[in-house]
Design an enzyme around this catalytic site. Structure first.
Site, mmCIF file in Angstrom:
data_model
loop_
_atom_site.group_PDB
_atom_site.id
_atom_site.type_symbol
_atom_site.label_atom_id
_atom_site.label_comp_id
_atom_site.label_asym_id
_atom_site.label_seq_id
_atom_site.Cartn_x
_atom_site.Cartn_y
_atom_site.Cartn_z
ATOM 1 N N ASP A 58 -12.398 -40.396 -17.784
ATOM 2 C CA ASP A 58 -11.415 -39.456 -18.328
ATOM 3 C C ASP A 58 -12.190 -38.310 -18.997
ATOM 4 O O ASP A 58 -13.079 -38.554 -19.823
ATOM 5 C CB ASP A 58 -10.510 -40.149 -19.348
ATOM 6 C CG ASP A 58 -9.374 -39.243 -19.799
ATOM 7 O OD1 ASP A 58 -8.351 -39.199 -19.092
ATOM 8 O OD2 ASP A 58 -9.528 -38.576 -20.850
ATOM 9 N N ASN A 118 -7.938 -25.613 -19.832
ATOM 10 C CA ASN A 118 -6.676 -25.115 -19.279
ATOM 11 C C ASN A 118 -5.979 -24.157 -20.243
ATOM 12 O O ASN A 118 -5.427 -23.127 -19.831
ATOM 13 C CB ASN A 118 -5.742 -26.289 -18.957
ATOM 14 C CG ASN A 118 -6.100 -26.972 -17.643
ATOM 15 O OD1 ASN A 118 -6.680 -26.354 -16.753
ATOM 16 N ND2 ASN A 118 -5.764 -28.242 -17.530
ATOM 17 N N HIS A 130 -5.162 -22.549 -15.849
ATOM 18 C CA HIS A 130 -5.178 -23.713 -14.957
ATOM 19 C C HIS A 130 -6.032 -23.476 -13.715
ATOM 20 O O HIS A 130 -6.606 -24.424 -13.168
ATOM 21 C CB HIS A 130 -3.744 -24.077 -14.559
ATOM 22 C CG HIS A 130 -2.976 -24.720 -15.670
ATOM 23 N ND1 HIS A 130 -3.068 -26.061 -15.972
ATOM 24 C CD2 HIS A 130 -2.126 -24.188 -16.586
ATOM 25 C CE1 HIS A 130 -2.299 -26.342 -17.012
ATOM 26 N NE2 HIS A 130 -1.706 -25.219 -17.401
ATOM 27 N N ASP A 159 -8.868 -25.968 -12.475
ATOM 28 C CA ASP A 159 -9.028 -26.503 -11.117
ATOM 29 C C ASP A 159 -10.452 -26.295 -10.616
ATOM 30 O O ASP A 159 -11.030 -27.186 -9.966
ATOM 31 C CB ASP A 159 -8.044 -25.822 -10.160
ATOM 32 C CG ASP A 159 -6.607 -26.288 -10.363
ATOM 33 O OD1 ASP A 159 -6.406 -27.284 -11.085
ATOM 34 O OD2 ASP A 159 -5.693 -25.656 -9.797
ATOM 35 N N ASP A 200 -7.146 -35.142 -14.965
ATOM 36 C CA ASP A 200 -8.595 -35.173 -15.222
ATOM 37 C C ASP A 200 -9.128 -36.600 -15.212
ATOM 38 O O ASP A 200 -10.076 -36.934 -15.912
ATOM 39 C CB ASP A 200 -8.907 -34.495 -16.559
ATOM 40 C CG ASP A 200 -8.222 -35.179 -17.742
ATOM 41 O OD1 ASP A 200 -7.365 -36.063 -17.510
ATOM 42 O OD2 ASP A 200 -8.543 -34.837 -18.891
#
Length: 315
Positions: free
Chosen positions: A192, A200, A205, A209, A235
């Site tokens: 994680d 973000n 965003h 990505d 994530d």
């Protein structure tokens, strides 16, 4: 019959013959256009001579050849069969002409010009025999199936891979888990990312990505090829490792993944800094994928509680 009448009859026959030739030529052109429009190639093989009659230009064009650039011969067709498919295709062909199958059919690859690969659906049937019952002619069709096979491959890829990163998706991870578990020791790492929400929120965003894509490639670069790398979404990443949990290489890999996450990311609108918390669980005999993943998740959560950016083993 007078000489004049005979001459007139010959002239009439010549006109009639010319008319029949025009009709045949026109019919052949229409047939060729119709076949080309459907993607079909109509062919006929004369077995004794090996000569192929191609009734439209689709076959050569399909393989990337100009008209008359390649000979219409059985041996040429056979040489263009993909080496991995040739034995199976020829068996299907000879099974039919030798009376062991009611027709010839094969979906296979062919090597076009410059060895470009084309997929072909090939069908045929004997249409003429000699007095002794030996086959003389085979008539059939080729259909170019390359686009259909490419589309099929794309669908398969979408069904088993994460669309953003190209990594294995959850469904395929489950399948791979069962396969690898049956082969021997297996442990699962749950990854994680730390501080990813900040990327973000501050960079957008699209930048988030890009970080996920770059990190995916970094992980690919630092783990052995027999480790399956997957993304669950967001994530969260998963590694399926065919090792015992106390195998030294597991810790070395986890440190390499941590380093990959901690190294800053250069993106279009700046730099991103994240980290990772990782939990690792040894797969037990009766574990399902979800059960093993839950234990790895619990080990990861302890890392989160204790300050993030590390890895821990499930108890």
């Amino acid at each position: 019959m007078s000489e004049e009448a005979l001459r007139q009859q010959i002239q009439n026959l010549k006109k009639h013959n010319a008319r029949l030739k025009r009709i045949a030529h026109d019919a052949r052109n229409k047939l060729s256009a119709a076949l080309d429009g459907t993607g079909l190639c109509l062919w006929q093989l004369d077995i004794p001579s090996g000569k192929l009659v191609i009734f439209n230009r689709r076959w050569g064009a399909m393989l990337g050849f100009q008209p008359k650039e390649t000979k219409a011969q059985f041996d040429v067709w056979r040489e263009r069969l993909h080496p991995d498919d040739a034995d199976e295709v020829l068996k299907a062909f000879y099974d039919h002409i030798e009376g062991r199958a009611p027709y010839y059919e094969a979906l296979h690859r062919m090597l076009g010009k410059n060895d470009n690969i084309k997929w072909v659906l090939d069908r045929g049937r004997v249409t003429e025999w000699d007095a002794a019952g030996n086959p003389l002619k085979v008539t059939g069709t080729h259909i170019d199936m390359t686009k259909e096979k490419q589309y099929e491959a794309q669908l398969s890829s979408l069904a088993h891979h994460d669309p953003l990163t190209g990594l294995t998706n959850r469904h395929a991870l489950n399948t791979q888990f069962s396969r690898m578990k049956a082969l021997g020791p297996l442990c699962v790492a749950f990854i994680d990312l730390d501080n990813f929400k900040h990327v973000n929120d501050t960079l957008g965003h699209r930048s988030g990505d890009e970080v996920l894509i770059q990190l995916s490639q970094r992980i690919i670069d630092v783990v052995p090829p027999n480790v399956v790398i997957g993304r669950l979404g967001g994530d969260e990443f998963v590694l399926l490792m065919p090792f015992l949990i106390d195998y030294p290489k597991v810790r070395i890999m986890m440190q390499a993944v941590l380093d990959a996450a901690l190294t800053p990311f250069d993106i279009d609108n700046g730099h991103a800094q994240i980290g990772a918390s990782i939990g690792i669980a040894q797969v037990q005999e009766r574990d399902s994928f979800d059960e093993a993943l839950t234990r790895a998740d619990e080990a990861m959560y302890q890392i989160k509680k204790n300050g993030k950016q590390g890895f821990g083993l499930a108890g």
